[in-house]
Design an enzyme around this catalytic site. Structure first.
Site, short mmCIF file in Angstrom:
data_model
loop_
_atom_site.label_atom_id
_atom_site.label_comp_id
_atom_site.label_asym_id
_atom_site.label_seq_id
_atom_site.Cartn_x
_atom_site.Cartn_y
_atom_site.Cartn_z
N ILE A 194 -7.03 -4.93 8.10
CA ILE A 194 -8.44 -3.83 7.61
C ILE A 194 -9.30 -4.46 6.72
O ILE A 194 -10.37 -3.98 6.63
CB ILE A 194 -7.90 -2.56 7.57
CG1 ILE A 194 -7.29 -2.36 6.22
CG2 ILE A 194 -6.96 -1.97 8.70
CD1 ILE A 194 -7.14 -0.82 5.87
N LYS A 200 -12.72 -0.30 5.66
CA LYS A 200 -13.22 -1.27 4.65
C LYS A 200 -14.46 -2.39 4.99
O LYS A 200 -15.19 -2.24 3.95
CB LYS A 200 -11.85 -1.93 4.39
CG LYS A 200 -10.68 -1.06 4.23
CD LYS A 200 -10.75 0.13 3.32
CE LYS A 200 -9.40 0.74 3.34
NZ LYS A 200 -9.32 1.87 2.26
N TYR A 259 0.97 -1.14 -0.12
CA TYR A 259 0.09 -0.05 0.14
C TYR A 259 0.85 1.30 0.00
O TYR A 259 1.79 1.42 0.99
CB TYR A 259 -0.78 0.02 1.29
CG TYR A 259 -1.54 1.17 1.81
CD1 TYR A 259 -2.30 1.91 0.83
CD2 TYR A 259 -1.47 1.75 3.09
CE1 TYR A 259 -3.11 3.04 1.36
CE2 TYR A 259 -1.84 2.88 3.39
CZ TYR A 259 -2.90 3.70 2.64
OH TYR A 259 -3.33 4.86 2.78
N ASP A 301 -1.65 -6.00 9.56
CA ASP A 301 -2.82 -4.95 9.08
C ASP A 301 -3.84 -5.93 8.73
O ASP A 301 -3.89 -6.13 7.35
CB ASP A 301 -2.18 -3.93 8.29
CG ASP A 301 -3.06 -2.87 8.08
OD1 ASP A 301 -4.36 -3.17 7.97
OD2 ASP A 301 -2.81 -1.60 7.88
#
Length: 471
Positions: free
Chosen positions: A232, A272, A145, A230
Site C-alpha cells: 500500500i 497512502k 504495523y 502488502d
C-alpha cells in the site's frame, strides 16, 4: 456477560496497547494553532496530506465526475442503485493501470484477478480468511504495523509468529530469522500457512530488497506456504533504491507457471499513495482463481461505493494527472522526510536510513534510562504528556530492541512539523542538562539476554494489539 459472544468480550482488539493509548490521549487534547497551541501534535498517524491540492485541483477541472454526470447529463440514479460485488469494470481497469504506472510498467495486472475491498484492513483480513484456519499461523517480520494484530487475528483466530529482525543489519530479513520463526511456530504446535510482509515497510520506511524478495520466494516455495505482499506504500518511494513488487521478482525468476505463482498475493489501497483513507478503497490481487472467487463473495461485507468507484475511475484514467501526482507527491515526501531527519540530527537523534513511506524509524536508544522496555515506556510517556507529541513506541510494533519510535511527518503542515522539532529540541536539551547520565546504561551487558529479560509479557505474547484507522 455470558450472553455475549467471546469476540465481544475478549481483549484482543487492541484497546490496552500503548499505540492505542497515544491516540486516546491525542483525541482528548489535540493541538490547534489557535484554539489549543499547547495540545498534543499527532505524529502517530500514517496519513498523507501533502498533495490534497492536486486532487482538489483535478476535481475543480472535472465537474462532471465530481457531480456524477456523463457528458453533462446526471447519472446519479444509475450509480445510486444496486451494484454487484464484482465492482465497476471501468474502475478496476483504471486501478490496475495506476498500479502498473507506480511500478514503472515493469509488471501488468489483470482486472479479473482484482478484488475490491473497503480498504487494506478488509483486504488483509479477507485474505487470511481465505488462506488459513483458526489456530494456524502467519509469519511477520518485525517491527511490523501494530494494526496487523487486529486485522489478521481478531476475527479470524489466526496467530502471528514474529520473524525477529535486528538493527545490526537495518532490520533486513535473513534466512536464519525465517528459519527461527518457523521453528518457533512448530514448537508452539502452530501450522504455518504463510508469510506476510509490507513493502515498503511500515514502520521502517524502507523498500524490501531484491535479495530479500528472492529469499522469501524461495522460503515459501520450499515450505509450500503462501506469501502476502502488502504494497500500500508502493507509490510513496521518494529515493533509491526503487520499489520492486513481488510480482516483478516472480516474473524475473520465470515462476509464472509454477505452484508458487498461485500462492503469492498482493494487497493494495489508495489510502497512502493517493491520500484517500476516508474513501475506503482497497484491493486484493491473486493469481489463484479459487481465492479470487471466494474473496469476491466475501467482499460483499465491505464494498466500495459505486459513487466512489465512478469518481476515482475518472481520476485514475487521467494519465496526465496520475503522472503529475505521483511525481509531485514523491517530491513533497522527500522534502518533508529530509526536514524531519535533519531536524532530529541537530539534536543528536538519528533515524534508520529510509526511502519511502510517511514516517521515519527514529533511534532514541541513547535517551533511555536503561536498556529495557520499561524505560522505553517511561520515555514515551514523557514525549506524549510533557513534550506533547504522539509518536509510536517500537514495542507496539513488536520491535525487540528498546528505544525505537515511529514518527509520522506527512499528516501535518510544515509549520506544525517545525513546532514538533522545536519541542523535541527543548526536551532533549533539558533532559541532557538535568541528567548527564541519561542513556548511559552499561554497554557491557549482553544485549540479547537483557533484551529478553526486559521485554514485557504483552510484547512476548503473540497477541499484542494495536490499531490504525487509516488503511
Amino acid at each position: 456477560m455470558k450472553w455475549l459472544s467471546r469476540k465481544v468480550t475478549c481483549n484482543s482488539h487492541g484497546q490496552d496497547s500503548s499505540y492505542f493509548l497515544g491516540w486516546q490521549e491525542y483525541e482528548k487534547n489535540p493541538y490547534d494553532e489557535f484554539q489549543n497551541p499547547n495540545g498534543i501534535i499527532q505524529m502517530g498517524l500514517a496519513e498523507n496530506q501533502l498533495s490534497f491540492h492536486l486532487s482538489e485541483s483535478w476535481l475543480s477541472r472535472n465537474p462532471d465526475a465530481a457531480g456524477f454526470k456523463r457528458d453533462g447529463e446526471s447519472i446519479f440514479k444509475e450509480i445510486a442503485l444496486f451494484q454487484d460485488y464484482h465492482g465497476l469494470p471501468a474502475f478496476k481497469n483504471a486501478l490496475v493501470g495506476f498500479m502498473e504506472k507506480i511500478r514503472g510498467h515493469k509488471v501488468s495486472f489483470d482486472p479479473k484477478k482484482l478484488v475490491l475491498t473497503a480498504g487494506a484492513t478488509s483486504a488483509n483480513e479477507t485474505l487470511i480468511f481465505c488462506l488459513a484456519e483458526p489456530g494456524e499461523a502467519f509469519l511477520l517480520p518485525t517491527p511490523y504495523y501494530p494494526g496487523f494484530d487486529r486485522d489478521l487475528k481478531w476475527r479470524t483466530g489466526v496467530e502471528i509468529v514474529p520473524i525477529h529482525c535486528s538493527s545490526s543489519n537495518g532490520f533486513r530479513i535473513t534466512q536464519s530469522a525465517l528459519d527461527d520463526a518457523y521453528k518457533q511456530a512448530q514448537k508452539s504446535n502452530l501450522s504455518v500457512k504463510g508469510v506476510l510482509i509490507t513493502n515498503p515497510s511500515n514502520p521502517l520506511g524502507t523498500t524490501v530488497s531484491r535479495e530479500e524478495l528472492s529469499l522469501l520466494i524461495n522460503f515459501v516455495s520450499a515450505k509450500e506456504i503462501h506469501l502476502i505482499s502488502d504494497e500500500i506504500y508502493s507509490g510513496t518511494v521518494f529515493d533509491s533504491p526503487d520499489f520492486i513488487s513481488i510480482v516483478e521478482e516472480l516474473k524475473d525468476k520465470n515462476l509464472e507457471d509454477t505452484d508458487v505463482w498461485n500462492r503469492v498475493h498482493i494487497v493494495y489501497s489508495l489510502s497512502k499513495d493517493l491520500g484517500l483513507p476516508g474513501f475506503r478503497v482497497g484491493a486484493i490481487y491473486s493469481n489463484d482463481e479459487i481465492v479470487v472467487a471466494a474473496a469476491t463473495k466475501m467482499s460483499s461485507f465491505g464494498l466500495v461505493s459505486s459513487q466512489t468507484q465512478y469518481l476515482l475511475s475518472a481520476m485514475l484514467s487521467d494519465k496526465m494527472f496520475t503522472s503529475n501526482y505521483i511525481a509531485e507527491n514523491q517530491k513533497k515526501l522527500r522534502e518533508r522526510h529530509d526536514m524531519l531527519v535533519l531536524g532530529l540530527q541537530e539534536v543528536g537523534i538519528s533515524c534508520l536510513k529510509s526511502n519511502a513511506g510517511l514516517f521515519c524509524w527514529v533511534d532514541m536508544r541513547h535517551l533511555l534510562s536503561s536498556n529495557t522496555f520499561e524505560a522505553e515506556m517511561e520515555l514515551w510517556k514523557k514525549i506524549l504528556y510533557k513534550v506533547g507529541l504522539n509518536v509510536s513506541p517500537g514495542s507496539s510494533c513488536h520491535c525487540t530492541e528498546p528505544g525505537w519510535f515511529r514518527v509520522c511527518f506527512a499528516n501535518m503542515g510544515e509549520e506544525t512539523l517545525k513546532l514538533s522539532l522545536q519541542r523535541i529540541k527543548a526536551f532533549v536539551e533539558s533532559t541532557m542538562t538535568s541528567n548527564n547520565d541519561v542513556g548511559a546504561y552499561s554497554q557491557r551487558q549482553s544485549p540479547r539476554n537483557s533484551r529478553r529479560r526486559s521485554i514485557p509479557n504483552w510484547v512476548l505474547r503473540l497477541s499484542s494489539h494495536d490499531r490504525e484507522s487509516d488503511r
